[in-house]
Design a protein around this motif. Sequence first.
Motif, PDB file in Angstrom:
ATOM      1  N   GLN A 120       1.377  -0.628   0.428  1.00 44.87           N
ATOM      2  CA  GLN A 120       0.198   0.337   0.268  1.00 44.87           C
ATOM      3  C   GLN A 120       1.088   1.180   0.430  1.00 44.87           C
ATOM      4  N   LEU A 121       1.972   1.325   0.956  1.00 45.47           N
ATOM      5  CA  LEU A 121       3.061   2.197   0.854  1.00 45.47           C
ATOM      6  C   LEU A 121       3.504   2.329  -0.882  1.00 45.47           C
ATOM      7  N   ARG A 122       3.776   1.354  -1.626  1.00 46.03           N
ATOM      8  CA  ARG A 122       5.169   2.033  -2.912  1.00 46.03           C
ATOM      9  C   ARG A 122       3.381   2.069  -3.601  1.00 46.03           C
ATOM     10  N   SER A 123       2.215   1.482  -3.634  1.00 43.18           N
ATOM     11  CA  SER A 123       1.172   2.232  -4.387  1.00 43.18           C
ATOM     12  C   SER A 123       0.734   3.840  -4.462  1.00 43.18           C
ATOM     13  N   SER A 124       1.073   3.816  -3.226  1.00 45.10           N
ATOM     14  CA  SER A 124       0.751   5.667  -2.582  1.00 45.10           C
ATOM     15  C   SER A 124       1.736   6.534  -3.589  1.00 45.10           C
ATOM     16  N   ALA A 125       3.444   5.578  -3.182  1.00 39.60           N
ATOM     17  CA  ALA A 125       4.502   6.465  -3.819  1.00 39.60           C
ATOM     18  C   ALA A 125       3.484   6.735  -5.174  1.00 39.60           C
ATOM     19  N   VAL A 126       3.601   5.403  -6.191  1.00 39.13           N
ATOM     20  CA  VAL A 126       3.408   5.420  -7.104  1.00 39.13           C
ATOM     21  C   VAL A 126       2.403   6.217  -7.751  1.00 39.13           C
ATOM     22  N   ASP A 127       1.372   6.187  -7.240  1.00 37.20           N
ATOM     23  CA  ASP A 127      -0.030   7.779  -7.302  1.00 37.20           C
ATOM     24  C   ASP A 127       0.731   8.776  -7.643  1.00 37.20           C
ATOM     25  N   SER A 128       1.562   8.725  -6.022  1.00 33.96           N
ATOM     26  CA  SER A 128       1.816  10.702  -5.837  1.00 33.96           C
ATOM     27  C   SER A 128       3.011  11.115  -7.048  1.00 33.96           C
ATOM     28  N   TYR A 129       3.482  10.086  -7.747  1.00 33.35           N
ATOM     29  CA  TYR A 129       4.287  10.541  -8.111  1.00 33.35           C
ATOM     30  C   TYR A 129       4.117  11.024  -9.812  1.00 33.35           C
ATOM     31  N   LEU A 130       3.014   9.923 -11.100  1.00 33.66           N
ATOM     32  CA  LEU A 130       2.386  10.029 -11.766  1.00 33.66           C
ATOM     33  C   LEU A 130       1.278  10.866 -11.821  1.00 33.66           C
ATOM     34  N   ARG A 131       1.262  11.916 -10.412  1.00 30.53           N
ATOM     35  CA  ARG A 131       0.200  12.884 -10.846  1.00 30.53           C
ATOM     36  C   ARG A 131       1.524  14.284 -10.548  1.00 30.53           C
TER      37      ARG A 131
END
Length: 885
Positions: free
Chosen positions: A412-423
């Motif tokens: 979940q931590l890595r997924s939230s990091a990917v979402d924030s970086y794609l934005r």
Amino acid sequence: MKELLLRLVYAEMLGHDASFGHIHAVKMTHDESLPLKRTGYLAVSLFLDERHDLVILVVNTIQKDLRSDNYLVVCAALTAACRLIGEEAIPAVLPQVVELLAHPKEAVRKKAVMALHRFYQRSPSSVSHLVSNFRKRLCDNDPGVMGATLCPLYDLILEDPNSYKDLVVSFVNILKQVAERRLPTSYDYHQMPAPFIQIKLLKILAVLGSGDKQASGNMYMVLGDIFRKGDTASNIGNAILYECICCISSIFPNAKMLDAAAETTSKFLKSDSHNLKYMGIDALGRLIKINPDIAEEHQLAVIDCLEDPDDTLKRKTFELLYKMTKSTNVEVIVDRMIEYMINITDHHYKTEIASRCVELAEQFAPSNQWFIQTMNKVFEHAGDLVNIRVAHNLMRLIAEGFGEEDEGADSQLRSSAVDSYLRIVGEPKLPSSFLQIICWVLGEYGTADGKYSASYIIGKLYDVAEAHPTDDTVRAYAISAILKIFAFEIALGRKIDMLPECQSLIDELSASHSTDLQQRAYELQALLGLDKQAVENVMPADASCEDIEIDRNLLFLNGYVQRAFENGAAPYIPESERSGVVSVGNYKAQDQQDTSAHALRFEAYELPPAASQASISPTTDLVPVPEPSYYKEDHQMSRSQPSGDSLSGEFGLKLRLDGVQKKWGRPAYSSSSTPSSSTSSQQATNGGISSEVGGSTSSQARESTHGSKRQQATEVSAEKQRLAASLFGKADRKAQAGRKTAKESSSTEKVATANATQQPAKEQVIPSAPPPDLLDLGEPVSSSPPLADPFTQLEGLLGPASASPVVSETPASSTSKTPDLMSIFSDDVQTGVTSGSTEPSLGVNVVAAKKGPSLQDALQKDAAARQVGVTPTGNNPILFKDLLG
């Protein structure tokens, strides 16, 4: 010549080159006329420094003037010695300076102490055997000499406080007598008795009392007296009170002293002066290290300083908040710091704020998600100013997760990091270090949860590489991330087509000038041709945190090397052992030896070695030399004799120079002043531009802040209450005031408990016998703290009578009749000795100190001020204000 030399000083001050006149200044120091000699010393001190070539001509003049009968000449020579005598010339003048410590004139003794202090700063080893002279000068009859001795003693105490613990009582007694106005009124400044001596003594006591309960116990009484007599109406009085707070925060804590320091700090914070508020914020930052509850009483004052338009006060408040940070208020403080970091333009302080935000986030982060969001803000607004290790730590945190066995939380931590970086990745002008983090995270975990397709992630990475055509590091990270995504998809058995724009990027990088980008592009093309098993071995999934074992000895090549030997290959010979090749390290060692040989030497030079017969007799053998064996010597010969080298080059013959003595050396000196001067000028220009921008920004902020305060007074006060509650954990001031009495009693109990806890640890350390006290008056001193007032027993500590024995008196009578020798500093006329006195004459004028201001002194000061062209504004003129208008 005197007038011309002064004009030359003015021309040099303006930045012009006046080196042609330096020799005339040196000549003027030889003049017998006192005004010309002092002018020459002044000019030489301004023109030259200790490394200048002309200083050697001044050393002999200084030695001669130090033996002069005119004390004004001696003072001028001592002043020049402090400026011009370097480490190599100290032994030439040191004996004469030590002899001047016993000069009858107090001005000469004072300057001799200052010269020894300067010698200690430049070469501590050359003055280390003269430390006892500073102790003796502490007992000097003149307060100026005693005050000058405090400066070298302070430096010595900073180096080794334990060796000077025996002087604590002496320093306390001197401070007590100074605070009681025992010194002449000529040492007063704005009606404060010798404030600079008090400040230096307080700094010394702060160092000596740090962590020492017994030494600190001797200081509490005099510190309390200074707090009670403190004058907050003048700047110098506030300076003494501030130094008292610094001393109390350094020595062993005491509840009463902490209360007095907190009360004075509260006065500083409530003042309208920004300077006093700055002192209050700094003092509060020192006191909260001992008792954090002190800050809660001043929470609204801290919030006011945080919103003040004065940028210096705001920065000091951020330093206070940085010291107050804990897990409950870290979010509010870091958010405030980031908001302030976005609005400032000073890159130096922006770097400092960013590093503090990173440090607080790493130490007190409530959750990993908040940590990643905070790091994103820091990198987004100050990415180029953040250390690259912070970026690596962020990558490691994302890769390792929470460090527990909960895989769901890590994903979940890595997924939230990917979402924030794609934005974020589509925003313009992102820092290079932040783009590297984004590319690495998208390459490692962009397709891990299946939320985004591989083509979408590859398209984003392609956009990053195309948007930064000149940044090879970002492009390298983007290509490596694309390679990882292809490897993961091939390992999972999925077929992925190469995008046309991505293929064109790979073809472009394959022909790049950067070998690193070429290698990464060829590796990506080679990986696309491998099968599933090979890709799994080459690029294992989620292996970024695995340790890589490095074989530094390259043992895996032993088989290959052995087969090469069997096939007749020659063994490797190190470069330093090959014939005809000189190691580069030899050249470096020779250069260092040549540079060190240029130092000034006082011992006799060595005799030259006897020349051998082989080196004297010339050799005329001409032998063919296929290759030059000594490149360095051939290069020098080619410079000095081009015709001979060209002739020998034509016929293939050269002279054999083995064993021939080398007649010409390398050039000795080199100049490199131009780059440093240009760099300094560039820095000065940049500093000027940043100061102008900062000034305009602060003025605009001040106008906007005052306007908003007039319009929204009620809303601002409510917002301050909420901010104070989030920072300090206390929202209601009335409830806080109701709990003030209980809080004071609890803080007193805490300090008493801390003292009781730390006391056994201190009592276990048995100090060694201290060295004999040079200030001792011959009285027995017990190791336990005295029951009586120590200051009444130590009256008259500084007089010379302590060194002269009394023959006709008993110890009891001599103890009871010790004179108060600090009274010799008074400028009154001696009234005489009473007829009934049976005390022997000690050669000291003992008089009573004056009480209250003197009308005659005030008239003299007023007349002196009018002579220099100053019209006093009152009975106590402020010289800086009167002079500068």
